[in-house]
Scaffold this motif. Structure first.
Motif, PDB file in Angstrom:
ATOM      1  N   ALA A 143     -66.786   5.125-107.371  1.00 23.46           N
ATOM      2  CA  ALA A 143     -67.018   5.309-108.809  1.00 23.46           C
ATOM      3  C   ALA A 143     -66.291   4.252-109.632  1.00 23.46           C
ATOM      4  CB  ALA A 143     -66.577   6.701-109.241  1.00 23.46           C
ATOM      5  N   HIS A 144     -65.762   3.226-108.972  1.00 24.88           N
ATOM      6  CA  HIS A 144     -65.043   2.123-109.629  1.00 24.88           C
ATOM      7  C   HIS A 144     -63.711   2.560-110.225  1.00 24.88           C
ATOM      8  CE1 HIS A 144     -69.068  -0.257-110.277  1.00 24.88           C
ATOM      9  NE2 HIS A 144     -68.796  -0.029-108.995  1.00 24.88           N
ATOM     10  N   HIS A 145     -63.107   3.601-109.636  1.00 22.22           N
ATOM     11  CA  HIS A 145     -61.775   4.015-110.044  1.00 22.22           C
ATOM     12  C   HIS A 145     -60.742   3.247-109.226  1.00 22.22           C
ATOM     13  CE1 HIS A 145     -63.782   8.022-111.290  1.00 22.22           C
ATOM     14  NE2 HIS A 145     -63.752   7.157-112.311  1.00 22.22           N
ATOM     15  N   LEU A 146     -59.722   2.726-109.905  1.00 19.54           N
ATOM     16  CA  LEU A 146     -58.696   1.932-109.253  1.00 19.54           C
ATOM     17  C   LEU A 146     -57.814   2.829-108.395  1.00 19.54           C
ATOM     18  CD1 LEU A 146     -57.220  -0.836-108.962  1.00 19.54           C
ATOM     19  CD2 LEU A 146     -55.847  -0.186-110.944  1.00 19.54           C
ATOM     20  N   ILE A 147     -57.603   2.405-107.106  1.00 15.42           N
ATOM     21  CA  ILE A 147     -56.746   3.218-106.235  1.00 15.42           C
ATOM     22  C   ILE A 147     -55.637   2.391-105.580  1.00 15.42           C
ATOM     23  CG2 ILE A 147     -58.545   4.908-105.746  1.00 15.42           C
ATOM     24  CD1 ILE A 147     -59.026   3.546-103.093  1.00 15.42           C
ATOM     25  N   TYR A 148     -55.735   1.042-105.616  1.00 11.08           N
ATOM     26  CA  TYR A 148     -54.698   0.256-104.957  1.00 11.08           C
ATOM     27  C   TYR A 148     -54.688  -1.171-105.498  1.00 11.08           C
ATOM     28  CZ  TYR A 148     -52.259  -2.463-101.356  1.00 11.08           C
ATOM     29  OH  TYR A 148     -51.410  -3.307-100.716  1.00 11.08           O
ATOM     30  N   VAL A 149     -53.456  -1.701-105.702  1.00 12.07           N
ATOM     31  CA  VAL A 149     -53.245  -3.134-105.926  1.00 12.07           C
ATOM     32  C   VAL A 149     -52.044  -3.555-105.087  1.00 12.07           C
ATOM     33  CG1 VAL A 149     -54.195  -3.123-108.269  1.00 12.07           C
ATOM     34  CG2 VAL A 149     -51.751  -2.756-107.932  1.00 12.07           C
ATOM     35  N   ASN A 150     -52.056  -4.796-104.592  1.00 14.58           N
ATOM     36  CA  ASN A 150     -50.933  -5.258-103.766  1.00 14.58           C
ATOM     37  C   ASN A 150     -49.906  -5.990-104.617  1.00 14.58           C
ATOM     38  OD1 ASN A 150     -52.277  -7.618-104.287  1.00 14.58           O
ATOM     39  ND2 ASN A 150     -52.181  -8.412-102.188  1.00 14.58           N
ATOM     40  N   HIS A 151     -48.857  -6.476-103.955  1.00 12.10           N
ATOM     41  CA  HIS A 151     -47.757  -7.129-104.667  1.00 12.10           C
ATOM     42  C   HIS A 151     -48.207  -8.434-105.329  1.00 12.10           C
ATOM     43  CE1 HIS A 151     -43.715  -8.445-105.634  1.00 12.10           C
ATOM     44  NE2 HIS A 151     -43.910  -9.566-104.945  1.00 12.10           N
ATOM     45  N   ALA A 152     -49.141  -9.170-104.678  1.00 11.73           N
ATOM     46  CA  ALA A 152     -49.600 -10.433-105.250  1.00 11.73           C
ATOM     47  C   ALA A 152     -50.309 -10.212-106.586  1.00 11.73           C
ATOM     48  CB  ALA A 152     -50.539 -11.135-104.262  1.00 11.73           C
ATOM     49  N   TYR A 153     -51.007  -9.086-106.744  1.00  9.86           N
ATOM     50  CA  TYR A 153     -51.662  -8.792-108.026  1.00  9.86           C
ATOM     51  C   TYR A 153     -50.621  -8.688-109.137  1.00  9.86           C
ATOM     52  CZ  TYR A 153     -54.187  -6.273-111.664  1.00  9.86           C
ATOM     53  OH  TYR A 153     -54.738  -5.908-112.869  1.00  9.86           O
ATOM     54  N   THR A 154     -49.529  -7.977-108.849  1.00  7.32           N
ATOM     55  CA  THR A 154     -48.464  -7.836-109.862  1.00  7.32           C
ATOM     56  C   THR A 154     -47.833  -9.190-110.168  1.00  7.32           C
ATOM     57  OG1 THR A 154     -48.009  -5.605-109.062  1.00  7.32           O
ATOM     58  CG2 THR A 154     -46.300  -6.653-110.393  1.00  7.32           C
ATOM     59  N   LYS A 155     -47.683 -10.018-109.141  1.00 12.96           N
ATOM     60  CA  LYS A 155     -47.063 -11.329-109.352  1.00 12.96           C
ATOM     61  C   LYS A 155     -47.966 -12.238-110.176  1.00 12.96           C
ATOM     62  CE  LYS A 155     -44.896 -15.095-106.741  1.00 12.96           C
ATOM     63  NZ  LYS A 155     -44.577 -15.596-105.378  1.00 12.96           N
ATOM     64  N   ILE A 156     -49.299 -12.166-109.961  1.00 16.84           N
ATOM     65  CA  ILE A 156     -50.222 -13.041-110.675  1.00 16.84           C
ATOM     66  C   ILE A 156     -50.454 -12.566-112.109  1.00 16.84           C
ATOM     67  CG2 ILE A 156     -52.634 -13.827-110.735  1.00 16.84           C
ATOM     68  CD1 ILE A 156     -52.597 -13.854-107.698  1.00 16.84           C
ATOM     69  N   THR A 157     -50.622 -11.248-112.286  1.00 15.82           N
ATOM     70  CA  THR A 157     -50.979 -10.705-113.623  1.00 15.82           C
ATOM     71  C   THR A 157     -49.790 -10.195-114.405  1.00 15.82           C
ATOM     72  OG1 THR A 157     -51.397  -8.471-112.766  1.00 15.82           O
ATOM     73  CG2 THR A 157     -53.223 -10.051-112.715  1.00 15.82           C
TER      74      THR A 157
END
Length: 912
Positions: free
Chosen positions: A372-386
């Motif tokens: 349903a396009h609900h966010l369930i996971y992001v990794n450490h690199a996502y936090t570092k980039i954004t």
């Protein structure tokens, strides 16, 4: 509870089946290995024989090159002799026959079948074998055999049968006018000639050789082993380049003539003795090998069954008891294979932990959505980039999570592609951290459950801003010159190919201007590389200013530029455009490091399609025209002419001969005595270089020094002259002649060498000479070319104690004012003033003024070119210090100079 302690009948049956399966399997494996070994050995034999044939071909090719080079040197030497041109001009046939007979008597001359001399395009003298009457085929022979010193394979049709020959044609040039007075043809006939194959095939064993031209044998073969008489014909009929035929290996490869692949081929034929020996060996040992293989297979089968029988029987019995519903106890120690189950569970848990570590340590951002396009996971690199964590973006839409620049619409097509194919990848624009647009590399993958329904979406992206910037920089570095910003060779080649193709399609023309900065090296050496770079950039801007946007301009390398005018122009229009560019440089100076300097250019011009239809030919001809522009004095335009190629080749040949002459010791020194005009004593000698050319004799400096200056050979030649002259002076001093001065001429290139003073110091130290016994002569024009460099170099030489003299004084700037800046000990009055001394009062006044002013400055004066007694007497009356010339003594070898020194005859006695 039962325990597994013995094997069951089912287990025994299974073991028997395994034995029956393993035995033939091992047997087949062994047979396969035997077959593979046989095939590999056969292949090695084939490769060995073909490698032998290939090496034989290379050896024969090398011998052919050496053989043809010997003939080439013989014929070119004969054609270049001035006496042959004189004989042709005088129409003396008997003298021509005598001269050609000398050529045939030389080394390699015995191999010549054809030797023809033409005069004014007509047959004149024939030194061929009497079997070959070629007079009526002369027009075809001339047409099929061009100049440029290249061997040509020609098929001739004189009676009684056709002939195939290798022929080369040489122009005979008049030494006075440089015009072609005749042609010298030389070569060998291949049809009935075993000499060539005998020379090439020396020391060959078991290899037979046949020359082939256009698929047909030429001449008799060279037979080194017993073969069927028609085997060569069968090989040629097969139209194969290599292989076997009737148990013989063969190889058919082209021969290189003039460094290029020719229609003449070499057929090599040998036997298959190695292959037959291999077959006999394997045939003899096959039965024994099969018995050994069968025994080995049986032993391996029994050993394998022994290894697996115990655990397999236990496992089978346990499975039977379980299938019957019996309660049995399993002993792990009895069946170790079951321990793999626990190991597998442990490995699965480690694998899951490893996958999570990989996700957390990836450089790319990983985002996971549910169906349903609900966010369930992001990794450490996502936090570092954004700069955002999972808690901060919870509940946001995918485009906000991914920070896309254009909202939901930018993901419509990717989502549709992923739902249809399961994957999408591409570049997309996003805003991360500071909100500025950044290119993102984005990939979306769909994951499906056991019902083949999409359960999750995995999105991976990374910021590729640095990568894009790097690509742009690399693109520019790959296609543009970093100094001038102009197109480099790579981009120029692409643009030129495109424009040549377009010109060919539309039947239009192009004009190529090959541009070179005149005397750029002089500026680079005197002012430094920074000034040279500044000049190159300014020159590039000036050329750009005088060219159009649609034209192609590149820095070809060093101080060379190429400008291609893409619009159709006539030759006159192209010359005018090039001359305007020449004027743009010569009329306006450049400001380099705060100083204004005039820099001229030379341009070589070639037009498409008249002067070349491909890039290589067009550039070669433009470069040839540029060379002619520089030879004619620089600061001008020269358009390509077909005759330039012949002149260039002759110039290259002379340059090569001059380098070889220097390397092989063909140079020698002659010495012209210098006398004191007051008492006639011998005070010095001037070293003069001569070229003792083999077959020609002495060549005087005027015939090779200008070429040496142009090509740079003058630098090593001048160094050799200095060493040889100092060595000779040292020998004379050891013989007791201590008061002799050695004068040596310096060239302009030598004077610009930074190491000149240290080199001469090393020579003096090696010969254990006093520096004041060496005098270096320098012309006025050399001093004024670069006065600062000249002053520095001459000061270094003066500090060593070396005497310096100004040569040819009076022919250049003729000013004594600048002499105060140079440490000069002697002036040499040019012979042009001396020769008219008795008849021209102006020359008398000039010489008198030079002598008086020089004496007032403490400078001695020597006059050259004294050819009669009247000139000698005039110079004495004018108080000239010293003199030299043919009247006093001609230049002579060292041996003759030894006699003159021993006689010690003063000039005054001779005069009396």
């Amino acid at each position: 509870m039962l325990s597994v302690t013995r094997s069951s009948p089912r287990a025994r049956r299974l073991l028997r089946l395994m034995l029956m399966a393993l035995l033939p399997a091992f047997l087949l494996l062994a047979v396969a290995l035997l077959t593979l070994t046989y095939n590999s050995t056969s292949k090695m034999v084939d490769e060995s024989v073909h490698h032998q044939l290939q090496e034989t071909h290379h050896r024969l090719q090398s011998r052919l090159d050496s053989y043809l080079n010997g003939l080439d040197n013989l014929l070119s030497t004969a054609a270049e002799q001035a006496v042959l041109a004189a004989i042709i001009s005088s129409d003396d046939r008997q003298a021509a026959r005598t001269q050609l007979q000398k050529t045939l008597d030389n080394s390699h001359g015995e191999y010549l079948d054809l030797l023809i001399l033409t005069r004014q395009g007509q047959y004149w003298v024939n030194m061929n074998s009497p079997l070959y009457m070629l007079e009526h085929r002369l027009p075809s022979l001339i047409a099929d055999t061009p100049f440029f010193n290249k061997w040509s394979s020609i098929e001739l049709e004189p009676s009684p049968s056709p002939l195939t020959a290798l022929i080369q044609r040489y122009p005979v040039l008049s030494p006075d006018s440089g015009q072609i007075t005749g042609s010298l043809f030389g070569g060998l006939v291949l049809n009935d000639n075993l000499t060539l194959l005998s020379l090439l095939g020396q020391e060959l064993e078991n290899i037979n050789v046949q020359l082939v031209l256009r698929g047909k044998p030429v001449g008799p073969p060279l037979i080194n082993s017993d073969i069927p008489s028609d085997l060569f014909t069968q090989v040629l009929s097969s139209q194969r380049l290599q292989g076997q035929i009737q148990g013989h290996y063969f190889s058919l490869q082209p021969l290189l003539i003039n460094g290029e692949q020719s229609e003449l081929q070499l057929l090599l034929l040998t036997n298959d003795a190695m292959f037959q020996q291999l077959q006999q060996t394997y045939g003899y040992h096959t039965l024994l090998a099969l018995l050994l293989v069968l025994s080995t297979a049986l032993a391996l089968s029994l050993y394998t069954l022994r290894l697996i029988s115990s655990p397999l029987a236990s496992l089978t019995l346990f499975a039977e008891q379980v299938s019957r519903g019996h309660s049995v106890s399993f002993q792990p120690d009895c069946i170790e294979e079951f321990n793999l189950l626990g190991t597998s569970l442990e490995q699965a848990e480690k694998s899951l932990r490893l996958h999570r570590l990989v996700l957390e340590n990836m450089m790319e951002a990983v985002v996971i959505f549910d169906r349903a396009h609900h966010l369930i996971y992001v990794n450490h690199a996502y936090t570092k980039i954004t700069g955002q964590s999972l808690d901060e973006i919870a509940g946001q839409t995918p485009y906000r999570t991914l920070h896309l620049e254009s909202g939901d619409t930018s993901l419509q097509l990717p989502w549709q592609t992923v739902n249809a194919t399961g994957f999408w990848q591409g570049e997309i624009s996003g805003r991360i951290r500071n909100g500025s647009p950044s290119p993102l590399w984005l990939s979306i993958t769909s994951l499906r459950d056991t019902d083949n329904e999409i359960s999750h979406y995995v999105v991976v992206f990374s910021d590729i801003s640095i990568l894009k910037d790097t690509q742009q920089q690399l693109q520019r570095m790959a296609h543009y010159d970093p100094l001038t910003g102009l197109a480099n060779r790579s981009l120029f080649n692409e643009l030129l190919d495109h424009n040549l193709s377009r010109a060919a399609r539309h039947d239009t023309s192009l004009t190529m201007l090959f541009i070179d900065l005149d005397k750029f090296k002089h500026i680079n050496d005197s002012l430094g590389h920074a000034a040279g770079d500044e000049l190159l950039k300014a020159a590039a801007r000036r050329i750009q200013h005088h060219s159009r946007t649609e034209d192609i301009l590149c820095r070809f390398g060093g101080d060379e530029f190429i400008l291609v005018l893409t619009s159709p122009l006539s030759h006159q229009q192209a010359m005018c455009a090039a001359q305007r560019l020449v004027n743009a440089f010569s009329d306006k100076p450049f400001r380099i490091q705060g100083q204004y300097r005039y820099v001229s250019i030379s341009i070589g011009l070639a037009c498409y399609p008249e002067h070349g239809r491909d890039q290589e030919t067009l550039m070669k001809n433009a470069d040839t025209a540029l060379y002619q522009a520089k030879e004619q004095g620089r600061n001008q335009v020269q358009i390509f002419d077909a005759g330039m190629n012949l002149q260039t080749q002759i110039q290259i040949k002379k340059t090569t001969e001059l380098r070889i002459a220097l390397e092989q010791g063909q140079m020698e020194l002659h010495y012209q005595p210098q006398f004191c005009l007051r008492d006639g004593s011998l005070v010095g000698v001037e070293a003069l270089v001569r070229w003792n050319k083999p077959g020609i004799g002495l060549v005087y400096p005027g015939d090779f020094i200008p070429l040496a200056e142009t090509t740079g050979i003058i630098v090593p030649m001048g160094k050799w002259v200095l060493k040889e002259a100092c060595h000779q002076l040292s020998a004379w001093r050891q013989a007791g002649f201590n008061n002799i001065r050695m004068a040596v001429n310096l060239s302009a290139r030598q004077l610009r060498q930074p190491s000149l003073a240290s080199d001469i110091a090393g020579i003096l130290q090696q010969q254990e000479m006093n520096a004041d016994m060496l005098e270096l002569e320098i012309t006025e024009s050399m001093l004024m070319e670069d006065m600062n460099t000249a002053i520095t170099t001459m000061s270094e030489l003066n500090q060593l104690g070396i005497h310096l003299a100004i040569d040819d004084f009076g022919t250049g700037y003729s000013s004594l004012a600048y002499l105060k800046n140079f440490p000069v000990r002697r002036l040499k009055i040019d012979k042009s003033f001396v020769q008219d001394l008795t008849a021209d009062t102006e020359d008398t006044a000039i010489i008198s003024a030079i002598i008086n002013l020089a004496h007032n400055m403490g400078i001695a004066v020597i006059a050259e070119g004294i050819e009669n007694e009247a000139q000698l007497e005039y110079l004495r009356q004018l108080n000239c210090d010293e003199g030299q010339g043919y009247f006093l003594a001609r230049p002579m070898p060292a041996a003759d100079m030894d006699k003159l020194l021993q006689e010690s005859c003063p000039l005054v006695e001779k005069d009396q």
